[in-house]
Design an enzyme around this catalytic site. Structure first.
Site, PDB file in Angstrom:
ATOM      1  N   SER A  54       6.415   7.807  19.431  1.00 29.37           N
ATOM      2  CA  SER A  54       5.033   7.320  19.455  1.00 29.37           C
ATOM      3  C   SER A  54       4.868   6.137  18.501  1.00 29.37           C
ATOM      4  O   SER A  54       5.580   6.053  17.493  1.00 29.37           O
ATOM      5  CB  SER A  54       4.139   8.489  19.010  1.00 29.37           C
ATOM      6  OG  SER A  54       2.829   8.332  19.458  1.00 29.37           O
ATOM      7  N   PRO A  55       3.943   5.237  18.789  1.00 29.94           N
ATOM      8  CA  PRO A  55       3.748   4.090  17.890  1.00 29.94           C
ATOM      9  C   PRO A  55       3.374   4.542  16.476  1.00 29.94           C
ATOM     10  O   PRO A  55       2.548   5.441  16.306  1.00 29.94           O
ATOM     11  CB  PRO A  55       2.577   3.337  18.520  1.00 29.94           C
ATOM     12  CG  PRO A  55       2.497   3.815  19.931  1.00 29.94           C
ATOM     13  CD  PRO A  55       3.035   5.205  19.930  1.00 29.94           C
ATOM     14  N   CYS A  57       2.381   2.597  12.854  1.00 31.07           N
ATOM     15  CA  CYS A  57       2.170   1.437  11.980  1.00 31.07           C
ATOM     16  C   CYS A  57       3.000   1.596  10.717  1.00 31.07           C
ATOM     17  O   CYS A  57       3.018   2.674  10.112  1.00 31.07           O
ATOM     18  CB  CYS A  57       0.703   1.339  11.571  1.00 31.07           C
ATOM     19  SG  CYS A  57      -0.348   0.618  12.830  1.00 31.07           S
ATOM     20  N   ALA A  89       1.514  -0.434  16.562  1.00 32.23           N
ATOM     21  CA  ALA A  89       0.475  -1.335  17.072  1.00 32.23           C
ATOM     22  C   ALA A  89       0.842  -2.760  16.693  1.00 32.23           C
ATOM     23  O   ALA A  89       1.022  -3.077  15.516  1.00 32.23           O
ATOM     24  CB  ALA A  89      -0.869  -0.957  16.462  1.00 32.23           C
ATOM     25  N   GLN A 132       3.433  -1.663  21.831  1.00 36.59           N
ATOM     26  CA  GLN A 132       2.006  -1.356  21.905  1.00 36.59           C
ATOM     27  C   GLN A 132       1.231  -2.607  21.505  1.00 36.59           C
ATOM     28  O   GLN A 132       1.360  -3.102  20.384  1.00 36.59           O
ATOM     29  CB  GLN A 132       1.634  -0.200  20.969  1.00 36.59           C
ATOM     30  CG  GLN A 132       0.178   0.226  21.159  1.00 36.59           C
ATOM     31  CD  GLN A 132      -0.255   1.349  20.236  1.00 36.59           C
ATOM     32  OE1 GLN A 132      -0.161   1.225  19.020  1.00 36.59           O
ATOM     33  NE2 GLN A 132      -0.744   2.436  20.794  1.00 36.59           N
ATOM     34  N   TYR A 214     -10.069   1.455  17.955  1.00 36.61           N
ATOM     35  CA  TYR A 214      -9.830   0.019  17.860  1.00 36.61           C
ATOM     36  C   TYR A 214     -10.578  -0.710  18.987  1.00 36.61           C
ATOM     37  O   TYR A 214     -11.294  -0.082  19.777  1.00 36.61           O
ATOM     38  CB  TYR A 214      -8.317  -0.257  17.848  1.00 36.61           C
ATOM     39  CG  TYR A 214      -7.680   0.382  16.617  1.00 36.61           C
ATOM     40  CD1 TYR A 214      -8.087   0.004  15.331  1.00 36.61           C
ATOM     41  CD2 TYR A 214      -6.725   1.395  16.730  1.00 36.61           C
ATOM     42  CE1 TYR A 214      -7.545   0.606  14.194  1.00 36.61           C
ATOM     43  CE2 TYR A 214      -6.170   1.994  15.593  1.00 36.61           C
ATOM     44  CZ  TYR A 214      -6.594   1.596  14.335  1.00 36.61           C
ATOM     45  OH  TYR A 214      -6.070   2.191  13.216  1.00 36.61           O
ATOM     46  N   ARG A 262      -2.856   3.524  26.179  1.00 34.06           N
ATOM     47  CA  ARG A 262      -3.141   4.677  25.306  1.00 34.06           C
ATOM     48  C   ARG A 262      -4.659   4.782  25.171  1.00 34.06           C
ATOM     49  O   ARG A 262      -5.326   3.808  24.809  1.00 34.06           O
ATOM     50  CB  ARG A 262      -2.504   4.505  23.920  1.00 34.06           C
ATOM     51  CG  ARG A 262      -2.966   5.584  22.936  1.00 34.06           C
ATOM     52  CD  ARG A 262      -2.147   5.656  21.664  1.00 34.06           C
ATOM     53  NE  ARG A 262      -1.005   6.541  21.842  1.00 34.06           N
ATOM     54  CZ  ARG A 262      -0.369   7.183  20.857  1.00 34.06           C
ATOM     55  NH1 ARG A 262      -0.744   7.041  19.609  1.00 34.06           N
ATOM     56  NH2 ARG A 262       0.650   7.971  21.112  1.00 34.06           N
ATOM     57  N   ARG A 356       5.140  12.061  13.827  1.00 29.10           N
ATOM     58  CA  ARG A 356       5.579  12.516  12.500  1.00 29.10           C
ATOM     59  C   ARG A 356       6.871  13.325  12.536  1.00 29.10           C
ATOM     60  O   ARG A 356       7.728  13.165  11.660  1.00 29.10           O
ATOM     61  CB  ARG A 356       4.453  13.298  11.821  1.00 29.10           C
ATOM     62  CG  ARG A 356       3.300  12.386  11.416  1.00 29.10           C
ATOM     63  CD  ARG A 356       2.042  13.147  11.111  1.00 29.10           C
ATOM     64  NE  ARG A 356       1.482  13.776  12.302  1.00 29.10           N
ATOM     65  CZ  ARG A 356       0.340  14.467  12.316  1.00 29.10           C
ATOM     66  NH1 ARG A 356      -0.345  14.624  11.201  1.00 29.10           N
ATOM     67  NH2 ARG A 356      -0.103  14.993  13.435  1.00 29.10           N
TER      68      ARG A 356
HETATM   69  C1  LIG Z   1       2.533   6.664  10.063  1.00 29.71           C
HETATM   70  C2  LIG Z   1       1.769   6.691  11.345  1.00 29.71           C
HETATM   71  C3  LIG Z   1       1.409   5.491  11.945  1.00 29.71           C
HETATM   72  C4  LIG Z   1       0.728   5.493  13.178  1.00 29.71           C
HETATM   73  N1  LIG Z   1       0.469   4.311  13.809  1.00 29.71           N
HETATM   74  C5  LIG Z   1      -0.005   4.304  15.066  1.00 29.71           C
HETATM   75  C6  LIG Z   1      -0.068   3.115  15.824  1.00 29.71           C
HETATM   76  O1  LIG Z   1       0.375   2.049  15.389  1.00 29.71           O
HETATM   77  N2  LIG Z   1      -0.601   3.191  17.065  1.00 29.71           N
HETATM   78  C7  LIG Z   1      -1.041   4.369  17.606  1.00 29.71           C
HETATM   79  O2  LIG Z   1      -1.513   4.383  18.730  1.00 29.71           O
HETATM   80  N3  LIG Z   1      -0.949   5.513  16.913  1.00 29.71           N
HETATM   81  C8  LIG Z   1      -0.424   5.518  15.677  1.00 29.71           C
HETATM   82  N4  LIG Z   1      -0.253   6.696  15.020  1.00 29.71           N
HETATM   83  C9  LIG Z   1      -0.587   7.940  15.703  1.00 29.71           C
HETATM   84  C10 LIG Z   1       0.671   8.526  16.349  1.00 29.71           C
HETATM   85  O3  LIG Z   1       1.222   7.658  17.328  1.00 29.71           O
HETATM   86  C11 LIG Z   1       0.366   9.883  16.984  1.00 29.71           C
HETATM   87  O4  LIG Z   1      -0.557   9.695  18.031  1.00 29.71           O
HETATM   88  C12 LIG Z   1      -0.197  10.882  15.995  1.00 29.71           C
HETATM   89  O5  LIG Z   1       0.489  10.818  14.753  1.00 29.71           O
HETATM   90  C13 LIG Z   1      -0.118  12.309  16.518  1.00 29.71           C
HETATM   91  O6  LIG Z   1       1.226  12.630  16.830  1.00 29.71           O
HETATM   92  P1  LIG Z   1       2.166  13.537  15.859  1.00 29.71           P
HETATM   93  O7  LIG Z   1       1.426  14.824  15.642  1.00 29.71           O
HETATM   94  O8  LIG Z   1       3.430  13.689  16.642  1.00 29.71           O
HETATM   95  O9  LIG Z   1       2.345  12.786  14.577  1.00 29.71           O
HETATM   96  C14 LIG Z   1       0.379   6.720  13.782  1.00 29.71           C
HETATM   97  C15 LIG Z   1       0.716   7.914  13.156  1.00 29.71           C
HETATM   98  C16 LIG Z   1       1.419   7.912  11.967  1.00 29.71           C
HETATM   99  C17 LIG Z   1       1.809   9.228  11.349  1.00 29.71           C
END
Ligand SMILES: Cc1cc2nc3c(=O)[nH]c(=O)nc-3n(C[C@H](O)[C@H](O)[C@H](O)COP(=O)(O)O)c2cc1C
Length: 392
Positions: A54-55, A57, A89, A132, A214, A262, A356
């Site tokens: 998953s994306p 940042c 992103a 993304q 966003y 997304r 994560r």
């Molecule tokens: C460090 C970090 C950075 C993230 N950056 C983005 C991002 O750039 N774009 C996005 O759509 N979601 C972002 N997310 C959300 C994740 O893509 C994901 O949707 C969210 O963490 C839930 O998934 P998980 O439980 O597997 O962590 C970010 C999450 C984390 C932990």
């Protein structure tokens, strides 16, 4: 040879996996029983399994440009953690960034530095690569999470943010400028230019960020969009700008490569964007050639009440898949191999995105394959750590 494991698998006429050449082990043939590790095709792109990084940042860029951090961050996932790795992103303009340290795709320098990362992943890894494309809207001009995520103060090089309406995300946040007709055209063109750069770099897939509060999500939600023109009011009007952007991006991205979206399927706030509206949005997207919807939720309004728990967005993803008839990616607290397997095998989602747990264990897919008795690609340099060659 990208990966002996996968190639010997696809060469097997009966769908059985065979031992890679040069590996002595006791399980020479494994039945392919895992749904999670079955291939999935979107347009001209076939993913070897249903696992997506998953994306995430990283807040490590300078004026939007990638560097060695991104080589490490994306490179480790490209080695074989998943079928598809999606960049953090990647913002289509300087004012569309969240912070000064966000990744961008608005300059030649951004394009050149990101291509270096992608080329490294291609040369050394096995995962397919997605980007993304994002614009922060009213949630831009803030500090990084490590610095507290507060709005940039005078003297910290803040910038004027834009949004559908002049409504701040929360008290004390920057009040955005409502986009004029001319501003809308500019933003749309920035997405188009970013998509063209992404295509030149060689990304296999693009995902538009229409979630997490966003800019494009701000158009969907009545909480952030209170426009009185044709871009505000009814659901159809609120969907109009994100759909226009999608259409323009789809037109410029190569036809054989997938483009998805997304979307936050609910705002988790009374009076906000709803799952039913998400289904309508997904149907419209599908009609425009959208290949998948990546279903997340929330983040447009601090009053949200999110029922966090394992797979908390999965029912939303399933609803979109069943009611809009489009491929979906589920995301949010999907952490375990059997949980991911069940989501795909039961038909709730086509793909699972993991953030994560993937940072915690960049070899998540290898370990899941081991647990489920399946195979997944290994990068050539790392084939020797495949358990068939040793006892982990
Ligand atoms: C460090 C970090 C950075 C993230 N950056 C983005 C991002 O750039 N774009 C996005 O759509 N979601 C972002 N997310 C959300 C994740 O893509 C994901 O949707 C969210 O963490 C839930 O998934 P998980 O439980 O597997 O962590 C970010 C999450 C984390 C932990």
């Amino acid at each position: 040879m990208k990966c002996g494991l996968l190639e010997s698998a696809s060469a097997s006429p009966n769908g059985l996996f065979e031992t890679p050449a040069g590996h002595s082990n006791h399980h020479t043939i494994k039945p392919m029983t895992s749904a999670l590790f079955s291939p999935f095709t979107l347009r001209g792109l076939t993913l070897p399994n249903r696992i997506v990084v998953s994306p995430m940042c990283q807040y490590m860029s300078e004026d939007g440009s990638a560097n060695d951090w991104h080589v490490m961050h994306l490179g480790q996932f490209a080695m074989g953690a998943a079928g598809l790795v999606i960049t953090e992103a990647t913002h289509v303009s300087r004012v569309g960034r969240i912070s000064h340290r966000c990744l961008g795709i608005y300059s030649d320098e951004n394009e050149f530095t990101l291509k270096r990362v992608v080329d490294f992943c291609r040369r050394n890894g096995v995962a397919k690569l997605g980007i993304q494309l994002a614009h922060s809207g009213r949630k831009g001009s803030v500090h990084t999470p490590a610095e507290g995520s507060k709005p940039l103060a005078a003297g910290e090089r803040p910038w004027a943010t834009v949004a559908p309406s002049a409504l701040p995300f929360a008290p004390g946040w920057h009040v955005p400028t409502a986009l004029t007709r001319e501003g809308l055209a500019t933003v749309k063109q920035e997405f188009v230019d970013g998509a063209a750069r992404a295509a030149r770099i060689g990304f296999d897939l693009a995902e538009l960020h229409v979630g997490h509060g966003y800019l494009l999500h701000e158009f969907l939600s009545p909480l952030s969009n209170q426009r009185t023109d044709e871009y505000g009011g009814s659901t159809a009007n609120r969907m109009r700008f994100p759909l226009e952007v999608f259409k323009a991006v789809r037109a410029v991205f190569p036809a054989e490569r997938p483009v998805g979206v997304r979307v936050s399927a609910t705002d988790w706030v009374d009076g906000g964007w709803t799952p039913e509206e998400t289904v309508l949005f997904a149907r419209e997207l599908k009609a425009l050639g959208c290949d998948f919807v990546d279903v997340t939720s929330g983040q447009v309004d601090p009053r949200q009440q999110i029922p966090f728990g394992p797979g908390y967005n999965v029912p939303l993803a399933e609803k979109v898949k069943k009611e809009a008839g489009i491929a979906v990616m589920a995301v949010g607290m999907i952490t375990k191999a059997r949980q991911a397997e069940e989501i795909v095998a039961s038909g709730q989602a086509d793909l699972v995105a993991i953030a994560r747990a993937m940072m915690d264990d960049p070899r998540w897919a290898w370990h899941a394959a081991r647990e489920l008795g399946a195979e997944t690609p290994y990068a050539p340099n790392y084939v020797r750590c495949h358990p068939s060659g040793w006892k982990p």
